[in-house]
Structure formats: C-alpha cells, structure tokens
Design an enzyme around this catalytic site. Structure first.
Site, PDB file in Angstrom:
ATOM      1  N   LYS A   1       0.838  -1.206   0.000  1.00 39.83           N
ATOM      2  CA  LYS A   1       0.000   0.000   0.000  1.00 39.83           C
ATOM      3  C   LYS A   1       0.872   1.254   0.000  1.00 39.83           C
ATOM      4  CE  LYS A   1      -1.575   1.940   3.937  1.00 39.83           C
ATOM      5  NZ  LYS A   1      -1.453   3.395   3.979  1.00 39.83           N
ATOM      6  N   ASN A   2       1.857   1.277   0.910  1.00 40.73           N
ATOM      7  CA  ASN A   2       2.626   2.513   1.075  1.00 40.73           C
ATOM      8  C   ASN A   2       3.490   2.836  -0.132  1.00 40.73           C
ATOM      9  OD1 ASN A   2       1.473   2.948   3.512  1.00 40.73           O
ATOM     10  ND2 ASN A   2       3.278   2.425   4.747  1.00 40.73           N
TER      11      ASN A   2
ATOM     12  N   CYS B   1      -4.105  13.393  12.752  1.00 42.71           N
ATOM     13  CA  CYS B   1      -4.297  11.964  12.505  1.00 42.71           C
ATOM     14  C   CYS B   1      -4.221  11.277  13.849  1.00 42.71           C
ATOM     15  CB  CYS B   1      -3.191  11.505  11.564  1.00 42.71           C
ATOM     16  SG  CYS B   1      -2.977   9.754  11.487  1.00 42.71           S
TER      17      CYS B   1
ATOM     18  N   ARG C   1       1.679  14.447  13.194  1.00 43.69           N
ATOM     19  CA  ARG C   1       2.028  14.226  11.785  1.00 43.69           C
ATOM     20  C   ARG C   1       2.014  15.497  10.931  1.00 43.69           C
ATOM     21  NH1 ARG C   1      -0.395   8.621   9.620  1.00 43.69           N
ATOM     22  NH2 ARG C   1       1.541   8.542   8.481  1.00 43.69           N
TER      23      ARG C   1
ATOM     24  N   ASP D   1       4.940   0.340  11.953  1.00 46.58           N
ATOM     25  CA  ASP D   1       3.691  -0.222  11.426  1.00 46.58           C
ATOM     26  C   ASP D   1       3.469  -1.680  11.859  1.00 46.58           C
ATOM     27  OD1 ASP D   1       3.002   2.109  10.235  1.00 46.58           O
ATOM     28  OD2 ASP D   1       3.428   1.492   8.186  1.00 46.58           O
TER      29      ASP D   1
ATOM     30  N   ARG E   1      -8.471  -0.056   4.711  1.00 50.89           N
ATOM     31  CA  ARG E   1      -7.544   0.878   4.072  1.00 50.89           C
ATOM     32  C   ARG E   1      -6.262   0.169   3.664  1.00 50.89           C
ATOM     33  NH1 ARG E   1      -5.684   5.042   7.759  1.00 50.89           N
ATOM     34  NH2 ARG E   1      -4.303   5.184   5.992  1.00 50.89           N
TER      35      ARG E   1
END
Ligand code: UD1
Length: 428
Positions: free
Chosen positions: A22-23, A117, A122, A307, A399
């Site tokens: 995803k990233n 967030c 952030r 993560d 997501r």
C-alpha cells in the site's frame, strides 16, 4: 459500517500470498501525474486507500483503469485541475503527495493540508521546506497550500533534520522534473523509496542512491510511460507472520521477501517461534509451546517498523514474562492498548513506552479499531482469545489489508465479516 468477528482457538495452516505494498502503491500512483503517457502498475493491492487516491487523481485529469488481476493503468494526458480539496486529502493523508507532482507538471497547485491523525500530530513542515528549496513559493491560507513555481523548479541540496519517509518521497517525486541536480541527505532508506526510484527511473528519471541516506537526482525535462510491479507489502507480510506465531500452526507467506522484515523475524525467533527464510517468502511455525516475552524498539528501516508495533504487542499479551515496547516514530501510537486490555491483556503505557505483562488467556469481547495497524492487532489477539471477538470500525482495516478475512480464513481461522450500514470512511 462492517465489523469483523473472530472466534479464537483455531491454528493457522496453509499459504498466504502477500499483496503489493500500500505505502508504495499510493506514491507510484502519484508519480503517474508526472507524465502524459500511461503508467502501468502491476502487483497493485486493491484497497480503500488506493481507491481514495484514484478518486482524487480522476479529478485532476487521470484516467484510472483497474484491469483484472492486480493491474492498474494510470494515464494523465493533461492536468485538468491542480486543486486537491480538503475532503479528499483528509480521507487519506498520502493524497498530499500530489502537491509536488502538480507543481512540477503545471507550475502551480492548491492542495489541502492533511490535518491531524490518530497516531500523532504528523505535520508536513519537512515536505513544504523541501518543495520551497526546489523553488516553489508556498503560502498557507485557510487550511490550503497555495504553491507556485513561476520560473520552474530547480535542483537543490536538501538535508532533512530527521528521517521522514513521506518528505523524502515527496521531494523525490518533485525533483525528478526540476532543472539541475538535487541531493537529499538524511533521506529515509525504507524499501518503498527504492521502489519509487526504480519506477521513476523506468519512466526516464535519473535517481541514484535510493535506499541509502543520500539520494542524488539529476532532473530531466520530461518523463515517459512505463510498466512497474509494486514491491511486496512488508507490513502485510509481517502482520501475517505475527498472526501465525500468535495462533500457532504453520503458515507459508509467498510473493514476499524475508529480508524486508528481518528485524521482526529475529524478534519472532527470540520469542520462540520458528522462522524459515525462503527465496520467495518465509515460513512461520509454532508448535504450541508458550512464547517468551521480548522487548522491542521501533525505528527507521531496517529497524523494527512502527507499522508492526501494534501487531507485535498483541503477540506479547500472551507471552511468558514482561515485554517492554518503545515507540520512537509516532508519539501517540498506543491507541490499541485500551482495546487489547478489554480482551484481558495487561498493558500499561507511560510516555512512549508500553509494558506488556503476559497473561494466560485472553477473552473475546467487543473492541474498536482506532487506526489501520491498531485494528489488525485486535484481529491477531482475537485469533488466540477464547470465544468471539468483534472488531468494529473495520474501515480502518480495509484501508490497508486486502481480503484479510479471506486470507486468514483459507488458513483455518474462524473469521467472518458482518456487513453493516453506513459509508466507508478513512483517516490518516
Ligand atoms: C510513512 C508510512 C507509515 C509509516 C511511517 C514510518 C505511508 C503512507 N505511511 O508515514 O505507514 O508508519 O512512514 O515508517 O507511506 N514528521 C514531521 N514533519 C514532516 C513529516 C514527518 O515532523 O513534515 C514526523 C512525523 O510526525 C513522525 C516522523 O516525522 O513523527 C516520521 O514520519 P514519516 O516518516 O514522514 O511518516 P509518514 O511518511 O507520514
């Protein structure tokens, strides 16, 4: 809104194919704005985040063609709008990365600031400083960035005061079309940076040193189309590695690379599960013996990924002894702690440090997802909890995890999605 129900106790046995990252995918999608030719991305994950970004890109003038399988073709013959509204940037923070490419391609842009967030403040100050160094004039009004580069962008020497994945990627995406040479020092070394550089180079850019702390970019006048396979999702791979260690059994993760999650694999081995590193992936095995508590410090790559912190904490809830988990990247990334405690875990947080005292059993309960990685930690805990765990606000999970219940279910987990009313939403 959907919920996920997990009945704990089943061992996991089988194979899980890891999707594209995803990233990386969302930065590669932004890169498609840099050329008027089609960019063909393969190994694309199908996620809420890639869909959100697709919606924004369509407004900017991109034709987004999702083919069967994992292929997406993005084609922006012309930028029809340089405006990224709050609603779309708020839904997914990485949308902010269209700012640099829009300036590079059209000389101006108006892009909403992403806002806060759930995992900390952030800010985007480093992004904006990098764009200014490259020659953009930046003004902030009413939550929007107004950027202009009337005389075009020019290469610059940019030293980041600390490592930021997002700012390094954003600077790279912008500098490829700037005039002259850009040097990024104290750059992020995450593998997704290397993936972005590979793709940009296939498009005709000249990026050297991605994956090291100094990146050198020789600007070119124009980029072309290309075909690129998105790098494997190391966070998804790490998550299922932890899930296998938590539930016990034997799981083979394919279409991935063990070296990308080495810091995690070492900790899984220290805890007492077995890890077999293969050419095309990794096998995780646990025969039922109780795991031992081990300490973890998150860090920039190749350190232990922030993560994966929530997932590893879930694993430690039932380990023998006390584990200390220190978060060094995001100040507020312990939102999963009260939810894990609802399942019977014994975790206390003080500043950036969580102490996890292993318990003998977890008990299923209703819990709520608070952010993307936190939500999957609750699923992992649910795999070992007695009875049923019901995870709410599953849109967070959607997501970043493709077909999670299907992938876990195929290995024998008792996981099902309960469809609910209401719109999907995203944050972060
Ligand atoms: C990316 C990843 C995220 C991962 C993180 C760290 C994406 C979409 N997200 O996030 O999943 O957890 O890297 O590996 O790729 N900071 C500033 N000013 C800035 C930018 C960042 O102060 O302008 C701070 C952040 O608040 C944070 C730290 O720098 O404390 C690291 O953030 P960064 O590496 O930029 O993370 P993201 O790119 O947001």
């Amino acid at each position: 809104m959907d919920r996920i129900a997990i009945v704990g106790g089943a061992r996991l046995n089988g194979e899980i194919q890891i999707s594209g990252a995803k990233n990386s995918a969302i930065k590669l999608m932004a890169a498609s704005l840099l050329t008027d030719e089609p960019l063909r991305l393969t190994n694309m994950p199908r996620l809420a985040d890639t869909r959100f970004l697709g919606t924004l890109l369509t407004r900017l003038g991109t034709m987004v063609d999702e083919r069967n399988g994992a292929e997406t073709i993005l084609h922006t013959p012309e930028i029809v709008s340089s405006f990224a509204p709050y609603d779309l940037v708020r839904q997914m923070r990485a949308s902010f990365n269209v700012l640099g490419p829009l300036i590079a391609r059209t000389g101006q842009a108006k892009v909403s600031l992403p806002g806060g967030c759930t995992i900390g403040a952030r800010p985007v100050d480093l992004h904006l400083k990098a764009l200014e160094a490259l020659g953009a004039q930046i003004d902030l009004h009413e939550g929007y960035v107004y950027a202009q580069a009337p005389r075009g962008l020019r290469g610059a020497e940019i030293e980041f005061p600390f490592v930021s994945v997002g700012a390094t990627e954003h600077a790279m995406l912008t500098a490829v079309l700037a005039k002259g040479v850009t040097v990024l020092s104290n750059a992020a070394c995450e593998p997704e940076l290397g993936d972005l550089a590979d793709c940009l180079n296939k498009m005709g850019a000249q990026v050297e040193g991605a994956g090291t702390s100094e990146i050198r970019i020789i600007g070119v006048k124009k980029l072309s189309g290309a075909t690129h396979a998105v790098i494997t999702d190391r966070i998804e791979a790490g998550t299922y590695a932890v899930a296998a260690a938590m539930a016990g059994g034997e799981v083979r993760l394919t279409n991935t690379r063990a070296d990308l999650i080495e810091a995690l694999l070492v900790k899984i081995e220290e805890a007492g599960a077995q890890v077999e590193r293969m050419n095309d992936g990794v096998i995780i095995r646990r025969n039922g013996a109780r795991l031992k508590a081990v300490d973890v410090d998150t860090g920039v790559y190749p350190g232990f990924a922030t993560d994966l912190q929530a997932q590893f904490m879930a694993l430690m809830t039932m380990a023998d002894g006390e584990s200390v988990i220190r978060e060094h990247i995001f100040e507020n990334r312990f939102m999963h702690v009260p939810e894990l405690n609802r399942l019977g875990a014994d975790i206390t947080v003080s500043g950036g440090e969580a102490r996890v005292r292993g318990v003998d059993r977890l008990e299923g309960a209703q819990v709520m997802a608070t952010d993307l990685r936190a939500s999957v930690s609750l699923v992992i805990a649910g795999l070992a909890a007695e009875g049923e765990t019901m995870v709410g606000r599953v849109y967070h999970l959607d997501r970043g995890f493709e077909r999670l219940e299907e992938k876990l279910g195929a290995c024998g987990a008792n996981v099902r999605r309960i469809k609910g009313e209401g719109p999907a939403e995203a944050e972060g």
